[in-house]
Design a protein around this motif. Structure first.
Motif, PDB file in Angstrom:
ATOM      1  N   LEU A 239     -23.937  36.190  48.852  1.00  0.00           N
ATOM      2  CA  LEU A 239     -22.587  36.477  49.192  1.00  0.00           C
ATOM      3  C   LEU A 239     -21.930  35.534  49.832  1.00  0.00           C
ATOM      4  O   LEU A 239     -20.717  35.155  49.250  1.00  0.00           O
TER       5      LEU A 239
ATOM      6  N   LYS B 112     -19.140  33.714  47.629  1.00  0.00           N
ATOM      7  CA  LYS B 112     -17.715  34.248  48.124  1.00  0.00           C
ATOM      8  C   LYS B 112     -17.462  34.088  49.503  1.00  0.00           C
ATOM      9  O   LYS B 112     -16.744  34.894  50.334  1.00  0.00           O
TER      10      LYS B 112
ATOM     11  N   VAL C 162     -15.062  36.122  52.185  1.00  0.00           N
ATOM     12  CA  VAL C 162     -15.465  36.940  53.385  1.00  0.00           C
ATOM     13  C   VAL C 162     -14.515  36.558  54.510  1.00  0.00           C
ATOM     14  O   VAL C 162     -14.120  37.440  55.476  1.00  0.00           O
TER      15      VAL C 162
ATOM     16  N   PHE D 186     -13.648  40.246  45.655  1.00  0.00           N
ATOM     17  CA  PHE D 186     -15.382  40.025  45.560  1.00  0.00           C
ATOM     18  C   PHE D 186     -15.817  40.310  44.005  1.00  0.00           C
ATOM     19  O   PHE D 186     -16.976  40.019  43.614  1.00  0.00           O
TER      20      PHE D 186
ATOM     21  N   TYR E  63     -20.417  41.800  44.139  1.00  0.00           N
ATOM     22  CA  TYR E  63     -20.259  41.658  45.581  1.00  0.00           C
ATOM     23  C   TYR E  63     -19.398  42.250  46.378  1.00  0.00           C
ATOM     24  O   TYR E  63     -19.300  42.357  47.643  1.00  0.00           O
TER      25      TYR E  63
ATOM     26  N   GLY F 138     -19.958  42.807  50.315  1.00  0.00           N
ATOM     27  CA  GLY F 138     -18.517  42.288  50.644  1.00  0.00           C
ATOM     28  C   GLY F 138     -17.647  42.954  51.528  1.00  0.00           C
ATOM     29  O   GLY F 138     -17.470  42.642  52.585  1.00  0.00           O
TER      30      GLY F 138
END
Length: 450
Positions: free
Chosen positions: A254, A258, A262, A380, A384, A388
Motif C-alpha cells: 500500500l 499509494k 495515504v 486508492f 487498495y 487504504g
C-alpha cells in the motif's frame, strides 16, 4: 493434452448457473440503506465507548489516578494516557488485517470487539491510585493501549462498501451516515455522565459512580457486536466485499503503490479532527480548572451541541451532493479557520460566551466531520481502498486528534488562549494544503494520460 476452455460454458459476469434445469438464483444485491444500518450501529457503539473514556479523562481520571499531582498537571497526565489509544490504533489495524487474511472478517471483528469490551470492563473495575499506587496508572495505560488496538481491528469495510454502492448523485448523503455515530455516541455519553454526576455526592461519584458509564459501554459493545456480525458475515455481504475487492493488502505494498495518497488522505480531514476534541474533551477540562461553571450544566450544553452537530452532519450530505464533497470539505476548512479567530475570545469570556463557543463549534464540527471521511479515498482504486481507508483514518486521528486535548491545554494554560486559535488554524491549513495537493496530482495524472 490440455484442451482449450469452452468459452460458451463460462457464465456472464454477475450471473448464476442453472442447476438441474432450474432457473438461476438472482444475483445477491445489498441495498445502500441496509449497509448504512451496519455502519451507523458500528460507529455509534464505538464512539460511545470512545467518549466515555474521553469525558472520564477530563472529569475523573486526574483525581482518581493522578491525585499526587496538581490539578493541571494531573489532567495533562490523564490526556497523555488518553492519546495512547491513537498511537496503538495503527498497530491494531495491521494486526487484525492479518487475522482477517488468515481466518475471516467475522473472526477479526469478534476478536477486536471482545478485546475492546475486555479493556473497557477492565477500566470499570480498576482500583484507583489510592489502593494500587502506580500500578493503577500502568494498568490504565495498558487498558487504553488495548482499546486502541481493538478500535484499529474493528474496521469492517462497511463505509467503503456503502460509498461504492451509493447512487452517484447521493454519495455525499450516504457518506455522512457513518459520521452520525460520533454525535450520537457523544450525546449518550455526556448525558449519562451528567446524570450520574448530578445524582450522586462528589465522594460517591469519584468512588464508584463514574464506573457506570463504562459498564454501559461494555453492554452496548456486546449488543453492537451481534448486530454487526449479523450483517457482515452473511453471504450477500461477503459476496459484495469480494466483488468490490474490499480485502486486505500488505501495508508495504500500500505504501509503495499509494504512499502519496495515504499522506493526502491523512491530512485532508485535519480541520475537522482538530476541532473534534477542542469542543468535546478539552473545554470540559478548561471549565473544571479555570471556570466556576457547573459540570453537569456544562455537559448538558455539550449535549445540546451534539444535537446541533447531528443537524450539521445531515446538512453536510445535502450540501456535498449539491456542490461536491471535496469543495464542501475545503469550504468548511475555511469556516473553521475563521472560527479560530473568535474561539479564544469566546472561551475566555463568561458563561454565555463559553456556551456560544461550544454550540457554534459543534455546528461547524457536524458540517465538516460529515464529509471528512473518505473524501479522497477513491484515489486508492479498488484493490487498495479497503486497507487504504483504514490506514488513512488511523493516521488522521493520530496526527489531528490524539494529542489535541493535551497540547491545547498545555499551550493555553501556559501561554494563553490565543494558542487555541492557532491550533485550530493549523488544522484548517493542513486540510486546504492536502486538498490542493490532491488536485495537483489529479491534474498531473490527467495531463500524462493525454
Amino acid at each position: 493434452m490440455n484442451r482449450p476452455p469452452v468459452m460458451s460454458s463460462i457464465p456472464a459476469p454477475n450471473s448464476t448457473v442453472s442447476v438441474h434445469g432450474q432457473d438461476p438464483e438472482p444475483h445477491a444485491e445489498v441495498a445502500p440503506g441496509e449497509i448504512a444500518v451496519g455502519v451507523v450501529i458500528g460507529r455509534a457503539s464505538e464512539y460511545f465507548d470512545f467518549f466515555v473514556y474521553g469525558i472520564a479523562s477530563a472529569l475523573v481520571f486526574p483525581r482518581v489516578f493522578f491525585p499526587f499531582a496538581e490539578p493541571l498537571q494531573a489532567t495533562l497526565y490523564s490526556f497523555a494516557v488518553f492519546a495512547l489509544a491513537f498511537v496503538s490504533r495503527p498497530l491494531g489495524t495491521a494486526l487484525f488485517m492479518r487475522i482477517q487474511d488468515r481466518w475471516s472478517r467475522g473472526t477479526k471483528l469478534t476478536a477486536a470487539l471482545f478485546l475492546l469490551g475486555t479493556a473497557t470492563a477492565g477500566i470499570a473495575f480498576l482500583p484507583g491510585y489510592a489502593r494500587l499506587g502506580m500500578a493503577a496508572v500502568v494498568l490504565l495505560a495498558l487498558f487504553r493501549l488495548a482499546q486502541g488496538v481493538a478500535l484499529g481491528g474493528s474496521w469492517d469495510g462497511l463505509p467503503s462498501l456503502l460509498a461504492l454502492n451509493a447512487p452517484k448523485h447521493r454519495r455525499g448523503w450516504y457518506a455522512m451516515l457513518g459520521q452520525l455515530g460520533a454525535p450520537v455516541g457523544f450525546i449518550v455519553a455526556a448525558a449519562l455522565f451528567a446524570f450520574v454526576y448530578s445524582s450522586l455526592t462528589t465522594d460517591d461519584f469519584y468512588t464508584w459512580g463514574w464506573r457506570y458509564p463504562f459498564f454501559a459501554a461494555f453492554a452496548i459493545n456486546v449488543v453492537a457486536l451481534f448486530a454487526r456480525l449479523r450483517l457482515v458475515v452473511t453471504h450477500e455481504y461477503e459476496q459484495q466485499m469480494g466483488e468490490r475487492e474490499l480485502e486486505p493488502v500488505p501495508l508495504a505494498e500500500l505504501v509503495r503503490e499509494k504512499g502519496k495518497h495515504v499522506l493526502i488522505g491523512a491530512f485532508a480531514p485535519l480541520a475537522s479532527y482538530a476541532l473534534f476534541h477542542i469542543v468535546t474533551i478539552f473545554p470540559l477540562s478548561w471549565i473544571l480548572l479555570f471556570s466556576q461553571q457547573s459540570v453537569a450544566g456544562f455537559l448538558m450544553v455539550q449535549v445540546a451541541g451534539g444535537f446541533l452537530a447531528i443537524g450539521g452532519v445531515l446538512a453536510s450530505g445535502v450540501i456535498a451532493d449539491r456542490f461536491g464533497r471535496v469543495p464542501t470539505l475545503g469550504a468548511l476548512a475555511l469556516a473553521i479557520a475563521m472560527f479560530s479567530g473568535f474561539a479564544p475570545t469566546l472561551l475566555g469570556g463568561g458563561d454565555v460566551a463559553q456556551d456560544v463557543f461550544i454550540l457554534v463549534g459543534f455546528v461547524l464540527l457536524g458540517l465538516s466531520y460529515g464529509q471528512s471521511s473518505g473524501a479522497v479515498t477513491r484515489n486508492f482504486g479498488a484493490r487498495y481502498r479497503y486497507t487504504g481507508a483504514a490506514v488513512t483514518s488511523d493516521l488522521a486521528w493520530l496526527i489531528g486528534a490524539a494529542f489535541a486535548p493535551l497540547v491545547a491545554l498545555w499551550l493555553c494554560a501556559n501561554f494563553g488562549l490565543a494558542y487555541l486559535g492557532a491550533y485550530l488554524l493549523s488544522g484548517a491549513l493542513s486540510t486546504l494544503a492536502a486538498l490542493l495537493a490532491n488536485r495537483w496530482f489529479k491534474q498531473r495524472e490527467a495531463r500524462r494520460s493525454l
